[in-house]
Design a protein around this motif. Structure first.
Motif, PDB file in Angstrom:
ATOM      1  N   ASP A 226      30.104  31.625  28.021  1.00 55.24           N
ATOM      2  CA  ASP A 226      30.357  30.490  27.129  1.00 55.24           C
ATOM      3  C   ASP A 226      29.986  30.799  25.686  1.00 55.24           C
ATOM      4  OD1 ASP A 226      31.324  28.854  29.157  1.00 55.24           O
ATOM      5  OD2 ASP A 226      29.335  28.080  29.651  1.00 55.24           O
ATOM      6  N   SER A 227      29.729  32.065  25.371  1.00 56.45           N
ATOM      7  CA  SER A 227      29.309  32.436  24.024  1.00 56.45           C
ATOM      8  C   SER A 227      30.326  33.380  23.383  1.00 56.45           C
ATOM      9  CB  SER A 227      27.945  33.121  24.085  1.00 56.45           C
ATOM     10  OG  SER A 227      28.069  34.423  24.611  1.00 56.45           O
ATOM     11  N   ASP A 228      30.027  33.787  22.160  1.00 54.27           N
ATOM     12  CA  ASP A 228      30.870  34.758  21.466  1.00 54.27           C
ATOM     13  C   ASP A 228      30.618  36.179  21.974  1.00 54.27           C
ATOM     14  OD1 ASP A 228      31.986  32.781  19.925  1.00 54.27           O
ATOM     15  OD2 ASP A 228      30.573  33.046  18.264  1.00 54.27           O
ATOM     16  N   ASP A 229      29.568  36.347  22.759  1.00 52.52           N
ATOM     17  CA  ASP A 229      29.166  37.654  23.282  1.00 52.52           C
ATOM     18  C   ASP A 229      29.636  37.810  24.731  1.00 52.52           C
ATOM     19  OD1 ASP A 229      27.932  40.132  23.312  1.00 52.52           O
ATOM     20  OD2 ASP A 229      25.989  39.311  23.912  1.00 52.52           O
ATOM     21  N   GLU A 230      30.880  37.410  24.985  1.00 53.59           N
ATOM     22  CA  GLU A 230      31.414  37.373  26.353  1.00 53.59           C
ATOM     23  C   GLU A 230      31.673  38.774  26.894  1.00 53.59           C
ATOM     24  OE1 GLU A 230      35.263  35.467  28.638  1.00 53.59           O
ATOM     25  OE2 GLU A 230      34.689  34.706  26.683  1.00 53.59           O
ATOM     26  N   PRO A 231      31.066  39.113  28.050  1.00 55.04           N
ATOM     27  CA  PRO A 231      31.323  40.422  28.648  1.00 55.04           C
ATOM     28  C   PRO A 231      32.641  40.424  29.417  1.00 55.04           C
ATOM     29  CG  PRO A 231      29.778  39.211  29.996  1.00 55.04           C
ATOM     30  CD  PRO A 231      30.065  38.356  28.794  1.00 55.04           C
ATOM     31  N   LEU A 232      33.124  41.602  29.729  1.00 57.31           N
ATOM     32  CA  LEU A 232      34.279  41.763  30.596  1.00 57.31           C
ATOM     33  C   LEU A 232      33.761  41.766  32.031  1.00 57.31           C
ATOM     34  CD1 LEU A 232      37.271  42.407  31.172  1.00 57.31           C
ATOM     35  CD2 LEU A 232      36.658  44.823  30.953  1.00 57.31           C
ATOM     36  N   VAL A 233      34.189  40.797  32.837  1.00 59.66           N
ATOM     37  CA  VAL A 233      33.760  40.709  34.225  1.00 59.66           C
ATOM     38  C   VAL A 233      34.794  41.430  35.085  1.00 59.66           C
ATOM     39  CG1 VAL A 233      33.211  39.164  36.146  1.00 59.66           C
ATOM     40  CG2 VAL A 233      32.567  38.531  33.799  1.00 59.66           C
ATOM     41  N   VAL A 234      34.325  42.434  35.836  1.00 58.88           N
ATOM     42  CA  VAL A 234      35.186  43.246  36.693  1.00 58.88           C
ATOM     43  C   VAL A 234      34.825  42.937  38.145  1.00 58.88           C
ATOM     44  CG1 VAL A 234      35.864  45.583  37.350  1.00 58.88           C
ATOM     45  CG2 VAL A 234      35.404  45.050  34.944  1.00 58.88           C
ATOM     46  N   ASP A 235      35.740  42.276  38.833  1.00 58.61           N
ATOM     47  CA  ASP A 235      35.565  41.915  40.238  1.00 58.61           C
ATOM     48  C   ASP A 235      36.114  43.055  41.077  1.00 58.61           C
ATOM     49  OD1 ASP A 235      35.978  40.758  42.853  1.00 58.61           O
ATOM     50  OD2 ASP A 235      35.845  38.784  41.928  1.00 58.61           O
ATOM     51  N   ILE A 236      35.268  43.664  41.904  1.00 52.35           N
ATOM     52  CA  ILE A 236      35.668  44.870  42.628  1.00 52.35           C
ATOM     53  C   ILE A 236      36.151  44.596  44.052  1.00 52.35           C
ATOM     54  CG2 ILE A 236      34.195  46.343  41.231  1.00 52.35           C
ATOM     55  CD1 ILE A 236      32.316  46.459  43.767  1.00 52.35           C
ATOM     56  N   ARG A 237      36.322  43.324  44.412  1.00 55.13           N
ATOM     57  CA  ARG A 237      36.826  42.998  45.750  1.00 55.13           C
ATOM     58  C   ARG A 237      38.325  43.278  45.831  1.00 55.13           C
ATOM     59  NH1 ARG A 237      35.887  37.086  46.285  1.00 55.13           N
ATOM     60  NH2 ARG A 237      36.391  37.218  44.075  1.00 55.13           N
ATOM     61  N   ASN A 238      38.870  43.224  47.053  1.00 50.54           N
ATOM     62  CA  ASN A 238      40.305  43.465  47.202  1.00 50.54           C
ATOM     63  C   ASN A 238      41.091  42.283  46.631  1.00 50.54           C
ATOM     64  OD1 ASN A 238      41.071  41.517  49.301  1.00 50.54           O
ATOM     65  ND2 ASN A 238      39.917  42.792  50.722  1.00 50.54           N
ATOM     66  N   PRO A 239      42.372  42.471  46.333  1.00 51.71           N
ATOM     67  CA  PRO A 239      43.171  41.423  45.686  1.00 51.71           C
ATOM     68  C   PRO A 239      43.212  40.103  46.460  1.00 51.71           C
ATOM     69  CG  PRO A 239      44.310  43.506  45.499  1.00 51.71           C
ATOM     70  CD  PRO A 239      43.129  43.735  46.411  1.00 51.71           C
ATOM     71  N   GLU A 240      43.248  40.144  47.768  1.00 48.48           N
ATOM     72  CA  GLU A 240      43.277  38.905  48.557  1.00 48.48           C
ATOM     73  C   GLU A 240      41.981  38.122  48.377  1.00 48.48           C
ATOM     74  OE1 GLU A 240      44.478  35.796  50.740  1.00 48.48           O
ATOM     75  OE2 GLU A 240      45.735  37.462  50.084  1.00 48.48           O
ATOM     76  N   GLN A 241      40.870  38.782  48.433  1.00 51.41           N
ATOM     77  CA  GLN A 241      39.584  38.114  48.219  1.00 51.41           C
ATOM     78  C   GLN A 241      39.509  37.557  46.800  1.00 51.41           C
ATOM     79  OE1 GLN A 241      37.331  41.621  49.192  1.00 51.41           O
ATOM     80  NE2 GLN A 241      36.605  40.734  51.117  1.00 51.41           N
ATOM     81  N   PHE A 242      39.993  38.313  45.840  1.00 51.01           N
ATOM     82  CA  PHE A 242      39.990  37.890  44.443  1.00 51.01           C
ATOM     83  C   PHE A 242      40.811  36.613  44.269  1.00 51.01           C
ATOM     84  CE2 PHE A 242      41.752  38.100  40.092  1.00 51.01           C
ATOM     85  CZ  PHE A 242      40.577  38.208  39.350  1.00 51.01           C
ATOM     86  N   ARG A 243      41.989  36.546  44.896  1.00 51.79           N
ATOM     87  CA  ARG A 243      42.851  35.360  44.779  1.00 51.79           C
ATOM     88  C   ARG A 243      42.182  34.109  45.334  1.00 51.79           C
ATOM     89  NH1 ARG A 243      46.925  39.103  45.654  1.00 51.79           N
ATOM     90  NH2 ARG A 243      46.850  38.901  47.909  1.00 51.79           N
ATOM     91  N   ARG A 244      41.346  34.270  46.346  1.00 49.34           N
ATOM     92  CA  ARG A 244      40.682  33.112  46.968  1.00 49.34           C
ATOM     93  C   ARG A 244      39.651  32.470  46.057  1.00 49.34           C
ATOM     94  NH1 ARG A 244      39.129  35.777  52.411  1.00 49.34           N
ATOM     95  NH2 ARG A 244      41.195  36.432  53.080  1.00 49.34           N
ATOM     96  N   GLY A 245      39.121  33.218  45.102  1.00 47.11           N
ATOM     97  CA  GLY A 245      38.149  32.648  44.179  1.00 47.11           C
ATOM     98  C   GLY A 245      37.424  33.726  43.406  1.00 47.11           C
ATOM     99  N   HIS A 246      37.451  33.596  42.079  1.00 45.63           N
ATOM    100  CA  HIS A 246      36.807  34.579  41.209  1.00 45.63           C
ATOM    101  C   HIS A 246      36.290  33.896  39.959  1.00 45.63           C
ATOM    102  CE1 HIS A 246      41.127  34.479  40.211  1.00 45.63           C
ATOM    103  NE2 HIS A 246      40.694  34.533  38.964  1.00 45.63           N
TER     104      HIS A 246
END
Length: 118
Positions: A15-35
């Motif tokens: 929520d700040s100007d110092d926003e990191p890049l979040v890399v979700d390493i789960r498989n695409p199906e898991q990612f689609r369910r919620g990230h």
């Protein structure tokens, strides 16, 4: 790898100007369910091929279900020769995350599985 970041601290950074890049390493199906909103999906099995896609980020936070595999991913990213930013793993993974989750639309007729994000 620089360390682990607490879920509430990550939520504040998102929520700040110092926003990191979040890399979700789960498989695409898991990612689609919620990230985590605005995160990118780069499965652990493909990380060595896609690490150059995150190399320009100043701060990367890796995410997995429980915070174990994301430590391995964070170490891999930080070892990449073309990366000189900060890399953290989300402590406790998505099980510890109490912030918002974004879900991708399921294809029409998709089988609905468990409502868990992992």
């Amino acid at each position: 790898m620089d360390g682990e970041i607490e879920p509430d601290r990550l939520e504040a950074k998102l929520d700040s100007d110092d926003e990191p890049l979040v890399v979700d390493i789960r498989n695409p199906e898991q990612f689609r369910r919620g990230h985590i909103p605005d995160s990118v999906n780069l499965p652990l099995a493909e990380l060595t091929l896609g690490v150059e896609d995150v190399a320009a980020a100043d701060h990367v936070v890796t995410v997995c279900p429980h915070g174990q595999a994301s430590i391995k991913a964070a170490r891999l990213i930080s070892a990449y020769e073309g990366f000189d930013g900060r890399v953290d793993s989300l402590r406790g993974g998505l099980t510890a995350w109490e912030g918002p989750l974004e879900r991708d639309a399921e294809p029409a007729g998709a089988d609905e599985g468990p409502d868990a994000p992992f």
